[in-house]
Design a protein around this motif. Structure first.
Motif, PDB file in Angstrom:
ATOM      1  N   PHE A  88      44.798  41.995  -2.699  1.00  0.00           N
ATOM      2  CA  PHE A  88      45.063  43.425  -2.656  1.00  0.00           C
ATOM      3  C   PHE A  88      44.887  43.960  -4.074  1.00  0.00           C
ATOM      4  CE2 PHE A  88      46.379  47.173  -0.748  1.00  0.00           C
ATOM      5  CZ  PHE A  88      47.536  47.722  -1.276  1.00  0.00           C
ATOM      6  N   LEU A  90      44.942  47.015  -6.846  1.00  0.00           N
ATOM      7  CA  LEU A  90      45.610  48.276  -7.135  1.00  0.00           C
ATOM      8  C   LEU A  90      45.083  48.870  -8.434  1.00  0.00           C
ATOM      9  CD1 LEU A  90      49.196  47.154  -6.211  1.00  0.00           C
ATOM     10  CD2 LEU A  90      48.057  49.116  -5.203  1.00  0.00           C
ATOM     11  N   PHE A 108      50.240  54.623  -9.299  1.00  0.00           N
ATOM     12  CA  PHE A 108      49.367  53.696  -8.601  1.00  0.00           C
ATOM     13  C   PHE A 108      48.627  54.386  -7.453  1.00  0.00           C
ATOM     14  CE2 PHE A 108      50.234  49.470 -10.261  1.00  0.00           C
ATOM     15  CZ  PHE A 108      51.387  49.683 -10.998  1.00  0.00           C
ATOM     16  N   GLY A 109      47.423  53.891  -7.191  1.00  0.00           N
ATOM     17  CA  GLY A 109      46.685  54.307  -6.020  1.00  0.00           C
ATOM     18  C   GLY A 109      47.170  53.553  -4.796  1.00  0.00           C
ATOM     19  N   PRO A 110      46.593  53.839  -3.621  1.00  0.00           N
ATOM     20  CA  PRO A 110      47.046  53.217  -2.372  1.00  0.00           C
ATOM     21  C   PRO A 110      46.558  51.791  -2.182  1.00  0.00           C
ATOM     22  CG  PRO A 110      45.279  54.748  -1.933  1.00  0.00           C
ATOM     23  CD  PRO A 110      45.600  54.894  -3.382  1.00  0.00           C
ATOM     24  N   GLY A 111      45.611  51.343  -3.015  1.00  0.00           N
ATOM     25  CA  GLY A 111      45.141  49.964  -2.939  1.00  0.00           C
ATOM     26  C   GLY A 111      43.936  49.764  -2.040  1.00  0.00           C
TER      27      GLY A 111
ATOM     28  N   TYR B  36      60.248  49.661  -9.189  1.00  0.00           N
ATOM     29  CA  TYR B  36      59.266  50.319  -8.341  1.00  0.00           C
ATOM     30  C   TYR B  36      59.568  49.999  -6.877  1.00  0.00           C
ATOM     31  CZ  TYR B  36      55.803  51.836 -11.834  1.00  0.00           C
ATOM     32  OH  TYR B  36      55.140  52.487 -12.849  1.00  0.00           O
ATOM     33  N   GLN B  38      57.571  49.603  -3.240  1.00  0.00           N
ATOM     34  CA  GLN B  38      56.233  49.467  -2.682  1.00  0.00           C
ATOM     35  C   GLN B  38      56.309  49.311  -1.170  1.00  0.00           C
ATOM     36  OE1 GLN B  38      53.888  46.048  -3.941  1.00  0.00           O
ATOM     37  NE2 GLN B  38      51.968  47.097  -3.443  1.00  0.00           N
ATOM     38  N   ARG B  42      50.691  49.668   0.496  1.00  0.00           N
ATOM     39  CA  ARG B  42      50.548  50.855  -0.348  1.00  0.00           C
ATOM     40  C   ARG B  42      50.756  50.485  -1.806  1.00  0.00           C
ATOM     41  NH1 ARG B  42      51.141  55.582   2.576  1.00  0.00           N
ATOM     42  NH2 ARG B  42      50.135  56.465   0.738  1.00  0.00           N
ATOM     43  N   GLY B  43      50.485  51.444  -2.691  1.00  0.00           N
ATOM     44  CA  GLY B  43      50.737  51.223  -4.105  1.00  0.00           C
ATOM     45  C   GLY B  43      52.201  51.441  -4.451  1.00  0.00           C
ATOM     46  N   PRO B  44      52.690  50.799  -5.523  1.00  0.00           N
ATOM     47  CA  PRO B  44      54.089  50.982  -5.949  1.00  0.00           C
ATOM     48  C   PRO B  44      54.343  52.409  -6.431  1.00  0.00           C
ATOM     49  CG  PRO B  44      53.120  49.010  -6.952  1.00  0.00           C
ATOM     50  CD  PRO B  44      51.995  49.790  -6.344  1.00  0.00           C
TER      51      PRO B  44
END
Lengths: 117, 110
Positions: A88, A90, A108-111, B36, B38, B42-44
């Protein structure tokens, strides 16, 4: 709608192929980052960029390449030299690279989940 | 050995209950410590950030504490909600070096 976008969300590739992951931000941030997340491990830094046309290797840069031709964009290429690319990925950004230590937040982006078959 | 260790690895609690997540670190000295959240896939998202001189920081129902002497931080979640189900990651920064914990996976059940 401000933030960081990554595309695609899911990516499948055959072993031996290079693949490029997209990351775009409209936060006007100078610094951008790429991380990799694997089960049972914390996020690991692949590459980061403090400013356009400049980037630095992180802890696990082997088998990856990046470019930073525009402030808004920081694409990551996973090359065939990366031995275990399934993970994954990021992307993140912050106002400045030094601001991360100074207390500013990384967004952070959604990955992108990359699976190599 | 990871310089940032989190416990428990996973936790299941009933909706409405409180819980506390732990972070032990060996990074020293450090610039700041962050928590964080998460969501799966999804992103943290940042919850709190504390410098070494701060003892506590709150963000709604989330309260982080820091004990620099014992090198421990806790994240306390009050009156848990189903939407709190996620992984919670402790992050310690020393100068420009950032170390991420593996995270605690929290599941809140009705």
């Amino acid at each position: 709608d401000g933030g960081i976008t990554q595309s695609p969300k899911y990516l499948f590739r055959k072993e031996g192929q290079n693949v490029t992951l997209s990351c775009e931000q409209n936060l006007n941030h100078d610094a951008m980052y790429w991380y990799r997340q694997d089960p049972g491990q914390g996020l690991r830094l692949i590459y980061y960029s403090q400013i356009v046309n400049d980037f630095q290797k992180g802890d696990i840069a082997e088998g990856y390449s990046v470019s930073r031709e525009k402030k808004e964009s920081f694409p990551l290429t996973v090359t065939s030299a990366q031995k275990n690319p399934t993970a994954f990925y990021l992307c993140a950004s912050s106002i400045g690279a030094t601001s991360w230590a100074g207390g500013d937040t990384q967004y952070f982006g959604p990955g992108t989940r990359l699976t190599v078959l | 050995k990871n310089q940032v260790e989190q416990s428990p690895q996973s936790l299941i609690i009933l909706e409405g209950k409180n819980c506390t997540l732990q972070c032990n670190y060996t990074v020293s000295p450090f610039s700041n410590l962050r928590w964080y959240k998460q969501d799966t896939g999804r992103g943290p998202v940042s919850l709190t950030i504390m410098t070494f001189s701060e003892n506590t920081k709150s963000n709604g129902r989330y309260t982080a504490t820091l004990d620099a002497d014992t090198k421990q931080s806790s994240l306390h979640i009050t009156a848990s909600q189903l939407s709190d189900s996620a992984s919670y990651i402790c992050v310690v920064t020393r100068y420009q070096k950032v170390t991420f914990g593996i995270g605690t996976k929290l599941q809140v059940i009705p």
